[in-house]
Scaffold this motif. Sequence first.
Motif, mmCIF file in Angstrom:
data_model
loop_
_atom_site.group_PDB
_atom_site.id
_atom_site.type_symbol
_atom_site.label_atom_id
_atom_site.label_comp_id
_atom_site.label_asym_id
_atom_site.label_seq_id
_atom_site.Cartn_x
_atom_site.Cartn_y
_atom_site.Cartn_z
ATOM 1 N N VAL A 140 0.843 -1.203 0.000
ATOM 2 C CA VAL A 140 0.000 0.000 0.000
ATOM 3 C C VAL A 140 0.872 1.245 0.000
ATOM 4 C CG1 VAL A 140 -1.733 1.304 1.296
ATOM 5 C CG2 VAL A 140 -1.855 -1.198 1.212
ATOM 6 N N TRP A 141 1.923 1.252 0.821
ATOM 7 C CA TRP A 141 2.776 2.439 0.964
ATOM 8 C C TRP A 141 3.427 2.811 -0.363
ATOM 9 C CZ3 TRP A 141 7.327 4.929 0.487
ATOM 10 C CH2 TRP A 141 7.574 6.019 1.317
ATOM 11 N N PHE A 142 3.980 1.815 -1.054
ATOM 12 C CA PHE A 142 4.637 2.091 -2.335
ATOM 13 C C PHE A 142 3.654 2.708 -3.333
ATOM 14 C CE2 PHE A 142 8.035 -1.238 -1.404
ATOM 15 C CZ PHE A 142 9.053 -0.301 -1.319
ATOM 16 N N LEU A 143 2.478 2.113 -3.457
ATOM 17 C CA LEU A 143 1.508 2.596 -4.442
ATOM 18 C C LEU A 143 0.982 3.979 -4.096
ATOM 19 C CD1 LEU A 143 -0.527 -0.675 -5.151
ATOM 20 C CD2 LEU A 143 1.294 0.361 -6.547
ATOM 21 N N ALA A 144 0.992 4.322 -2.808
ATOM 22 C CA ALA A 144 0.448 5.614 -2.376
ATOM 23 C C ALA A 144 1.521 6.685 -2.205
ATOM 24 C CB ALA A 144 -0.308 5.437 -1.053
ATOM 25 N N SER A 145 2.798 6.331 -2.423
ATOM 26 C CA SER A 145 3.888 7.258 -2.099
ATOM 27 C C SER A 145 3.835 8.550 -2.908
ATOM 28 C CB SER A 145 5.242 6.575 -2.300
ATOM 29 O OG SER A 145 5.385 6.107 -3.626
ATOM 30 N N VAL A 146 3.280 8.492 -4.120
ATOM 31 C CA VAL A 146 3.157 9.721 -4.911
ATOM 32 C C VAL A 146 2.227 10.713 -4.217
ATOM 33 C CG1 VAL A 146 1.213 8.951 -6.341
ATOM 34 C CG2 VAL A 146 2.853 10.619 -7.253
ATOM 35 N N LEU A 147 1.289 10.193 -3.411
ATOM 36 C CA LEU A 147 0.396 11.060 -2.641
ATOM 37 C C LEU A 147 1.140 11.729 -1.487
ATOM 38 C CD1 LEU A 147 -2.726 8.712 -2.387
ATOM 39 C CD2 LEU A 147 -2.334 10.559 -4.038
ATOM 40 N N SER A 207 -4.792 10.028 4.468
ATOM 41 C CA SER A 207 -4.376 11.351 4.962
ATOM 42 C C SER A 207 -3.557 12.087 3.904
ATOM 43 C CB SER A 207 -3.580 11.206 6.254
ATOM 44 O OG SER A 207 -2.300 10.646 6.023
ATOM 45 N N TRP A 208 -2.717 11.352 3.169
ATOM 46 C CA TRP A 208 -1.931 11.989 2.086
ATOM 47 C C TRP A 208 -2.845 12.458 0.964
ATOM 48 C CZ3 TRP A 208 1.916 7.293 1.769
ATOM 49 C CH2 TRP A 208 2.692 7.275 2.937
ATOM 50 N N LEU A 209 -3.867 11.659 0.644
ATOM 51 C CA LEU A 209 -4.798 12.036 -0.421
ATOM 52 C C LEU A 209 -5.508 13.341 -0.089
ATOM 53 C CD1 LEU A 209 -6.208 11.346 -3.085
ATOM 54 C CD2 LEU A 209 -7.882 10.016 -1.773
ATOM 55 N N ILE A 210 -5.907 13.486 1.167
ATOM 56 C CA ILE A 210 -6.534 14.736 1.604
ATOM 57 C C ILE A 210 -5.543 15.886 1.471
ATOM 58 C CG2 ILE A 210 -7.479 15.953 3.614
ATOM 59 C CD1 ILE A 210 -8.658 13.245 4.498
ATOM 60 N N GLY A 211 -4.271 15.617 1.822
ATOM 61 C CA GLY A 211 -3.236 16.636 1.669
ATOM 62 C C GLY A 211 -3.038 17.043 0.223
ATOM 63 N N VAL A 212 -3.083 16.067 -0.699
ATOM 64 C CA VAL A 212 -2.951 16.362 -2.133
ATOM 65 C C VAL A 212 -4.085 17.265 -2.596
ATOM 66 C CG1 VAL A 212 -3.072 15.365 -4.450
ATOM 67 C CG2 VAL A 212 -1.654 14.284 -2.706
ATOM 68 N N ALA A 213 -5.316 16.914 -2.232
ATOM 69 C CA ALA A 213 -6.472 17.715 -2.644
ATOM 70 C C ALA A 213 -6.357 19.146 -2.122
ATOM 71 C CB ALA A 213 -7.761 17.066 -2.140
#
Length: 447
Positions: A140-147, A207-213
């Motif tokens: 999960v971490w690797f796939l979400a790291s761009v976020l 939490s990263w996705l919210i930060g991206v938005a």
Amino acid sequence: MAKAEPAMILSAPIVPTLRKMTIPMIFGMIFLMLFNLVDTFFISMLGTEPLAAISFTFPVTFTLISLAIGLGIGTSAVIATALGSGQQSQARFDGAVALMVSAFLVTILALVGYFCSDPIFLLLGAEPQLLPLIDEYMQVWFLASVLLVTPMIGNAVLRANGDTKTPSLIMGASGLVNAVLDPILIFGFGPIEAMGVRGAAIASAISWLIGVAAILYILIVHRQLIDIRCRTQSFVVATRKILKIGLPAAGANMLTPLAMAVMTAIVAHFGAPAVAAFGVGSRIESIASLVVLALSMTLPPFISQNFGAGNKDRVEQAYKQTLKFVMFWQFAIYLLLIVVAPWIASAFATEAQVRELIKLFIYILPLTYGLQGVIILTNSSFNALHKPMHALVLSVVRLFVFYVPIAYLGSLIGDLTGLFIGAAVGNLLTAIVAYLWFSRELERQSV
């Protein structure tokens, strides 16, 4: 509002401006540290093996985070210099390029990690039975790291524009979301099934996705600080400018955990109590140096903008006044640590020997945290002047010419006490080199 506009950075009194920029960063970092501790706490409740599995992921995750930090340093330096030169369109274009290039590079590294996960962690010494737990988290971490990297670069764009309040709010909000979601996803709640360590990774990703938005809305819509259409030079040229500073800065960041691994190996010769005390001391260092770390994020945009505007006197004044403040501040922190050392030792250790070694660490090394601040701020100031190789060389000199070798020599002469004194001497010598080197660079820039 804690936002320093370019006009303020270029003309307002230096100390109040830096104070206004730095205080929000301190609070943001405090909240982020607290929420990260909460994250570790919930994972520890799953048992020893899950906690050990997550511990093995730190070198890998730190590698990607170091790349993102380095790219953020390059982004901030390039944009702030453009703003100081009055090139707002160039700054907006550079910001857009930085976001795209950072996402691309982190994605490439993440994919390599995703498909080579087991060999990587076996190489790091993970036992085979821990690999399923590591995979649960890291897939999960690797796939979400761009976020993760996008808010980091976006925050660098904001800091380059003099806004340190918004990045702090984003850091704090993302950490809060992660802390709230952790127990829900790790242990389950209502219809949500328990996911264990995978739940911790998913909580981080959300939490990263919210930060991206949040960061993209602020940069593109609200503040209009990035725009790929403001093409004043080629994409390749803009990329080269950012990577020229960002890659050496990332390399310098990666040297620190390597040096700490060597130091831990040296300390290990004195037994498990010494390793435990050194580990506690390292955590104390990160907290005690919080103001220095915050200044290392706010001083560079100030220097870069004034450097771009040709205000060499303000660059020199900001650098020297910041160092003077850090020396006094860290000495006050040292005095406080001496007073509370017995309580700190009792809080972190139950064995008398470990408590005594923790106090020994506190009595010696924190005395040079002001000198360490000189090194850190000089390093970030070199990057702000677009001298990334100077910063990288300074990091190498600090860690592998002075700090580790002199600490090792001290350990041979005076055991653990000698090691701590040697490390302190290493900080002293590196701080002298750093200050003289940067002062000479300022003189050369003024000619």
